[in-house]
Design an enzyme around this catalytic site. Structure first.
Site, PDB file in Angstrom:
ATOM      1  N   HIS A 174      35.899 -48.915  22.814  1.00 40.46           N
ATOM      2  CA  HIS A 174      35.229 -50.198  22.151  1.00 40.46           C
ATOM      3  C   HIS A 174      35.922 -50.814  21.123  1.00 40.46           C
ATOM      4  CE1 HIS A 174      31.890 -49.676  24.910  1.00 40.46           C
ATOM      5  NE2 HIS A 174      31.055 -48.811  24.329  1.00 40.46           N
ATOM      6  N   ASP A 210      33.297 -45.051  31.935  1.00 38.74           N
ATOM      7  CA  ASP A 210      32.199 -44.724  30.850  1.00 38.74           C
ATOM      8  C   ASP A 210      31.030 -45.739  31.414  1.00 38.74           C
ATOM      9  OD1 ASP A 210      31.851 -43.927  27.700  1.00 38.74           O
ATOM     10  OD2 ASP A 210      30.704 -45.720  28.287  1.00 38.74           O
ATOM     11  N   HIS A 220      29.742 -47.845  29.566  1.00 31.28           N
ATOM     12  CA  HIS A 220      29.722 -49.340  28.778  1.00 31.28           C
ATOM     13  C   HIS A 220      31.179 -49.746  29.094  1.00 31.28           C
ATOM     14  CE1 HIS A 220      26.807 -46.624  26.694  1.00 31.28           C
ATOM     15  NE2 HIS A 220      26.111 -47.631  26.609  1.00 31.28           N
ATOM     16  N   ASP A 224      28.365 -40.583  30.208  1.00 29.18           N
ATOM     17  CA  ASP A 224      27.085 -41.240  29.791  1.00 29.18           C
ATOM     18  C   ASP A 224      26.525 -42.327  31.069  1.00 29.18           C
ATOM     19  OD1 ASP A 224      29.027 -43.221  29.722  1.00 29.18           O
ATOM     20  OD2 ASP A 224      28.425 -43.531  27.593  1.00 29.18           O
TER      21      ASP A 224
HETATM   22 ZN   LIG Z   1      29.451 -45.288  26.768  1.00 31.06          ZN
END
Ligand SMILES: [Zn+2]
Length: 580
Positions: free
Chosen positions: A395, A429, A431, A518
């Protein structure tokens, strides 16, 4: 000291140099070889179909990377045998144990490839076939060496017939069953011998000669010469563990635990690494390497200098245990950052839940050292590497931290590797990997791909949409696949399959996988339902592409299953790379 590793092709500088040195050894040790035979080595590695054998090159290197010896092995997957074409130490290195170590590595490989065994030629120790006593003595020493492994010349055939009448030293055909207690059927052996003569000696052995040799194999099963040198048969067994050069290089951030945000709900905690390590230690797949320190310039190649300097300074000025959360954000006046360091945090941050604390910089800095060391190992010849690190990085953008991430480690590695060839960052991931998307958005030599929960409901909410495709020369080199709230393993694999097609069409030199776990069922930050078997399948799909692959740990927060899912992913990745 030396280490043995496989050289797959001549793409990286290290591999190119190794091949050149192998060619030097060939020239020095086999003066009869033609220039063309020596020059074709890189092509042999790249084009198995042309030569009708898969060529496998092992080199023994000293600590400086100089090649002290090599073995060139041919693999015939349909007839299931290996043929050892050359095994040689450099002139000044003979008798230093390199030949033995290379031979043992070759045996391991032949066994892993599920072959009937290893065939090779060895010059004769019979005075009728080898007239010069000096040469005969050397031949006898080699045959004695191989006899220790149970490898002996095949008996009662015309194999050792000179192609040209009167030639001295026609070789025996020697067979090593790799301790498998195999009886070689006559017909199988004839097919194998024909394949060796027609492919290895293309243009050298006339067809009539090949037929004559093949038909001389009449014993069923094939018989071998009685042991001549080693009377008490204590045959050296093949080592059955995974050889080091085939393992996954493992880099663990040894300083991750200093970064510990002890606030409730901060799921990015030190126990994540421990729970993965605990599972990995139950396997033989990994070869742990200590991280090496790299200069700050590698980070500055992808992150803004001011952001890096700010982060470093502000962390150093905090009291141990003190956490700063950004709370003022410069959405209107970016050009005038607040003077007070603590207030300025929001100037470089995308959310309000990723704190700055005294050790965040040190831990993130060490994570970068880990990925760079892993990338260096890939350049040195390893096919698979895993940087088990936290804090995560995907991120983090060029001038912003957030989402538990400070430095984008995967992007730093991609930037470093991109100087040697094209790179794909595949982010799996839950996200969106907004960091590497933003960093490489205008570049066509680093393809960024991300499969993630749709930003309409998943962090980071502001990016990860399908229409973000890159800009300028980078147009078409960012691929986002946002998926709905409920995704199971099957749907995920179908999506990944399509994307891997895109990866292959890009022809990357290196693949970086931003591995988030995740996506697992019941992860506190996700909504999908992948299980251990899905992670294994995903690993296998990625491994079967056979790119040199660096896996970088990103998210994954359900510590009850983190380790199990990681282990399954790597089991799949390894077997996809080496056994399919
Ligand atoms: Zn994540």
């Amino acid at each position: 000291m030396f280490r043995i590793r496989r050289v797959y092709d001549d793409e990286t500088p290290a591999d190119k140099d190794a091949i050149t040195e192998v060619q030097d050894i060939l020239r020095a040790q086999f003066p009869g070889l033609s220039k063309g035979d020596i020059a074709k080595l890189p092509d042999q590695l790249r084009n198995p179909l042309k030569y009708r054998f898969r060529s496998i090159l092992f080199v023994a290197e000293d600590s400086k990377g100089h090649v002290d010896g090599f073995a060139l092995l041919f693999h015939e997957p349909v007839l299931k045998f290996c043929y050892l074409d050359y095994i040689s130490a450099a002139k000044q290195k003979t008798g230093s144990g390199i030949g033995g170590a290379l031979y043992e590595r070759v045996r391991e490989e032949a066994l892993y490839l599920n072959t009937l065994g290893l065939f090779f030629e060895c010059l004769p120790d019979d005075p009728k076939l080898s007239r010069d006593p000096e040469i005969r003595k050397q031949n006898a020493a080699r045959l004695r060496f191989y006899e220790r492994y149970g490898a002996r010349p095949i008996a009662n055939t015309a194999y050792e017939t000179p192609v040209k009448l009167g030639d001295d030293n026609p070789p025996y055909l020697v067979y090593d069953d790799l301790g498998q207690d195999i009886e070689l059927p006559c017909e199988t052996t004839r097919t194998i011998v024909r394949a060796i003569l027609e492919r290895k000696y293309k243009g050298v052995c006339p067809p009539g000669y090949v037929d004559m040799i093949v038909e001389s194999f009449t014993d069923d099963p094939v018989k071998f010469r009685e042991p001549k040198y080693i009377k008490k048969q204590a045959v050296i067994p093949v080592r059955r563990y995974i050889p080091v050069d085939k393992r996954i290089v493992l880099l663990v951030n040894d300083r991750h635990a200093i970064h510990h945000v002890e606030e409730r709900g901060y799921v990015e905690s030190p126990v994540r690494i421990d729970s993965i390590l605990e599972e990995l230690e139950n396997t033989e797949l990994f070869h742990k390497v200590a991280p090496r320190h790299f200069a700050e310039s590698y980070i500055k190649a992808v992150h803004d200098h001011k952001f890096l300097d700010y982060f470093k300074t502000v962390c150093a000025n905090l009291e141990p245990g003190q956490s700063i959360y950004p709370y003022v954000f410069p959405i209107r006046n970016v050009a005038r950052p607040p003077k007070v360091l603590l207030i300025r945090a929001g100037y470089y941050c995308i959310d309000t839940f990723t704190p700055i604390n005294r050790n965040a910089y040190l831990a993130a800095r060490r994570a970068v050292d880990c990925v760079l060391t892993a990338a260096e190992q890939i350049l040195g010849g390893y096919r698979l590497a895993y940087a088990l690190i936290r804090p995560p990085g995907h991120h983090a953008e060029r001038r912003a931290f957030g989402g538990f991430c400070y430095f984008n480690s995967a992007a730093v590695a991609a930037q470093y590797l991109s100087t040697y060839g094209k790179v794909v960052i595949l982010d799996i991931d839950y996200h969106h990997g907004n960091g590497q998307q933003q960093i490489f958005y205008e570049r066509s030599d680093v393809l960024t791909i991300s499969i993630h929960g749709h930003p309409s409901f998943a962090y980071p909410y502001f990016s990860g949409f399908a229409d973000e495709k890159g800009e300028g020369t980078g147009r078409g080199y960012n691929v986002n696949v946002p998926l709905s709230e409920n995704v199971d393993g099957e749907q995920y694999q179908r999506t990944l399959e399509k994307l891997l097609g895109r990866v292959v069409r890009f022809h990357p030199r290196f693949l970086i996988v931003a591995l988030g776990l995740d996506t697992a069922k019941e992860d506190p930050t996700g909504t999908w339902s992948l299980e251990a078997k899905d992670f294994e399948a995903i690993g296998r799909m990625i491994g079967s592409l056979r790119f040199p692959t660096l896996v970088v740990q990103e998210g994954g927060y359900d510590t009850r299953v983190l380790g199990i899912n990681a282990r399954h992913f790597f089991d799949g990745l390894w077997s996809g790379t080496y056994t399919l």
